[in-house]
Design a protein around this motif. Structure first.
Motif, PDB file in Angstrom:
ATOM      1  N   THR A  26      34.425  32.472 -43.537  1.00  0.00           N
ATOM      2  CA  THR A  26      35.331  32.636 -44.678  1.00  0.00           C
ATOM      3  C   THR A  26      36.755  32.380 -44.218  1.00  0.00           C
ATOM      4  O   THR A  26      37.139  32.793 -43.129  1.00  0.00           O
ATOM      5  CB  THR A  26      35.252  34.067 -45.238  1.00  0.00           C
ATOM      6  N   LYS A  40      24.552  27.614 -55.203  1.00  0.00           N
ATOM      7  CA  LYS A  40      23.338  27.659 -54.400  1.00  0.00           C
ATOM      8  C   LYS A  40      23.237  26.335 -53.649  1.00  0.00           C
ATOM      9  O   LYS A  40      23.266  25.253 -54.257  1.00  0.00           O
ATOM     10  CB  LYS A  40      22.119  27.857 -55.295  1.00  0.00           C
ATOM     11  N   GLU A  48      30.856  30.147 -51.775  1.00  0.00           N
ATOM     12  CA  GLU A  48      31.709  30.624 -52.854  1.00  0.00           C
ATOM     13  C   GLU A  48      33.117  30.107 -52.644  1.00  0.00           C
ATOM     14  O   GLU A  48      33.532  29.864 -51.517  1.00  0.00           O
ATOM     15  CB  GLU A  48      31.731  32.151 -52.880  1.00  0.00           C
ATOM     16  N   SER A  57      34.021  30.615 -48.769  1.00  0.00           N
ATOM     17  CA  SER A  57      33.070  31.330 -47.916  1.00  0.00           C
ATOM     18  C   SER A  57      31.756  30.567 -47.895  1.00  0.00           C
ATOM     19  O   SER A  57      31.292  30.112 -48.950  1.00  0.00           O
ATOM     20  CB  SER A  57      32.800  32.738 -48.450  1.00  0.00           C
ATOM     21  N   ARG A  69      36.798  31.623 -60.032  1.00  0.00           N
ATOM     22  CA  ARG A  69      35.938  31.701 -58.865  1.00  0.00           C
ATOM     23  C   ARG A  69      34.583  31.115 -59.230  1.00  0.00           C
ATOM     24  O   ARG A  69      34.225  31.026 -60.402  1.00  0.00           O
ATOM     25  CB  ARG A  69      35.780  33.137 -58.380  1.00  0.00           C
ATOM     26  N   SER A 102      37.281  30.357 -54.621  1.00  0.00           N
ATOM     27  CA  SER A 102      38.145  30.860 -55.687  1.00  0.00           C
ATOM     28  C   SER A 102      39.531  30.263 -55.515  1.00  0.00           C
ATOM     29  O   SER A 102      39.925  29.894 -54.408  1.00  0.00           O
ATOM     30  CB  SER A 102      38.218  32.391 -55.660  1.00  0.00           C
ATOM     31  N   LYS A 138      30.309  30.527 -57.501  1.00  0.00           N
ATOM     32  CA  LYS A 138      29.301  30.670 -56.451  1.00  0.00           C
ATOM     33  C   LYS A 138      28.273  29.576 -56.665  1.00  0.00           C
ATOM     34  O   LYS A 138      27.863  29.314 -57.799  1.00  0.00           O
ATOM     35  CB  LYS A 138      28.633  32.045 -56.530  1.00  0.00           C
ATOM     36  N   THR A 142      24.232  30.010 -49.743  1.00  0.00           N
ATOM     37  CA  THR A 142      25.209  29.956 -50.824  1.00  0.00           C
ATOM     38  C   THR A 142      26.587  29.655 -50.250  1.00  0.00           C
ATOM     39  O   THR A 142      26.820  29.795 -49.050  1.00  0.00           O
ATOM     40  CB  THR A 142      25.299  31.301 -51.579  1.00  0.00           C
ATOM     41  N   SER A 195      27.147  30.748 -60.786  1.00  0.00           N
ATOM     42  CA  SER A 195      27.972  31.683 -61.570  1.00  0.00           C
ATOM     43  C   SER A 195      29.436  31.321 -61.382  1.00  0.00           C
ATOM     44  O   SER A 195      29.843  30.887 -60.309  1.00  0.00           O
ATOM     45  CB  SER A 195      27.716  33.138 -61.147  1.00  0.00           C
ATOM     46  N   SER A 196      30.192  31.479 -62.458  1.00  0.00           N
ATOM     47  CA  SER A 196      31.616  31.157 -62.415  1.00  0.00           C
ATOM     48  C   SER A 196      32.298  31.700 -63.649  1.00  0.00           C
ATOM     49  O   SER A 196      31.668  31.840 -64.702  1.00  0.00           O
ATOM     50  CB  SER A 196      31.816  29.641 -62.344  1.00  0.00           C
TER      51      SER A 196
END
Length: 180
Positions: free
Chosen positions: A43, A93, A78, A57, A89, A80, A91, A76, A112-113
Motif C-alpha cells: 500500500t 477483483k 483497491e 493497495s 474509492r 481511492s 475495489k 484484489t 464495489s465503488s
C-alpha cells in the motif's frame, strides 16, 4: 577412542537417526516449497503537489501451479482519490497479473465503488518496485476516469508515471518466471 567418547558418539548417532522419524512421516510430495509464480502487494499514497489524497493497495498473486496462465491470478486491489473532501474509492477483483523484474501489471474488474458507473469496469494498474521510490501508472490515465474506459483487455495499463509519496508505504513485486 575411550569408552566415554564412544558412548557420546553412539548417542549422537542415535539422536540423528531418530530425529528424522519423530513427527509426521515424510511423503513424496514433501520437499522445498515452490514460491508463487508472481505477485504484487503493498500500500502507498501517490505524490501530488496539489495535495490530492490518492492511495493504492494490492494483494494480487499467481500461484506456482498457474505460472503458464496469468489470467488465473487471484486477489484484489483497491484505490481511492480524494481532494478537498471529494472523490471516490474502488475495489477490484484481480483477473490477470504479469510481472517482469521489478514491474507488475495487474488488471481486475471493479466489484464495489462509490464512483457512479464504475462497478463492472475493468481497470489495469502498473507498479514499478524501486524500493522506497516506487512508481505507478493506471489504465485510465488518458481517459481521466475508470468509467470512461471502454472494453479494456486483461493485463493492460499505462507506464508507471506517478511517484509514490515518500514515507507512505512500499510495493513489492515478485517477478514472473514462466517456462519458455
Amino acid at each position: 577412542m575411550n569408552h566415554r567418547t564412544k558412548t557420546v558418539v553412539l548417542c549422537c548417532a542415535l539422536l540423528l537417526l531418530t530425529a528424522g522419524t519423530v513427527g509426521p512421516a515424510a511423503t513424496a510430495t514433501d520437499g522445498p516449497q515452490q514460491r508463487e509464480a508472481a505477485a504484487v502487494t503493498g500500500t502507498a499514497k501517490l505524490y501530488r503537489s496539489a495535495g490530492d489524497d490518492i492511495t493504492f493497495s494490492f494483494d494480487a498473486h499467481l500461484a506456482a501451479k498457474d505460472s503458464a496462465d496469468p489470467t488465473k491470478a487471484t486477489g484484489t486491489f483497491e484505490f481511492s482519490h480524494y481532494l478537498n473532501g471529494e472523490g471516490a474509492r474502488a475495489k477490484a477483483k484481480v483477473d490477470c497479473l504479469l510481472t517482469g523484474g521489478e514491474v507488475a501489471v495487474v488488471s481486475g474488474v471493479i466489484t464495489s465503488s462509490d464512483l457512479p458507473g464504475a462497478k463492472g469496469k475493468r481497470v489495469g494498474v502498473t507498479v514499478h518496485d524501486l524500493g522506497r521510490h516506487d512508481r505507478l501508472g493506471y489504465s485510465w490515465a488518458s481517459t481521466g476516469s475508470p468509467v470512461d474506459t471502454k472494453d479494456l483487455p486483461r493485463c493492460v495499463s499505462s507506464a508507471p508515471f506517478e511517484k509514490v509519496r515518500k514515507g507512505t508505504g512500499d510495493f513489492t513485486v515478485v517477478p514472473w518466471q514462466p517456462e519458455l
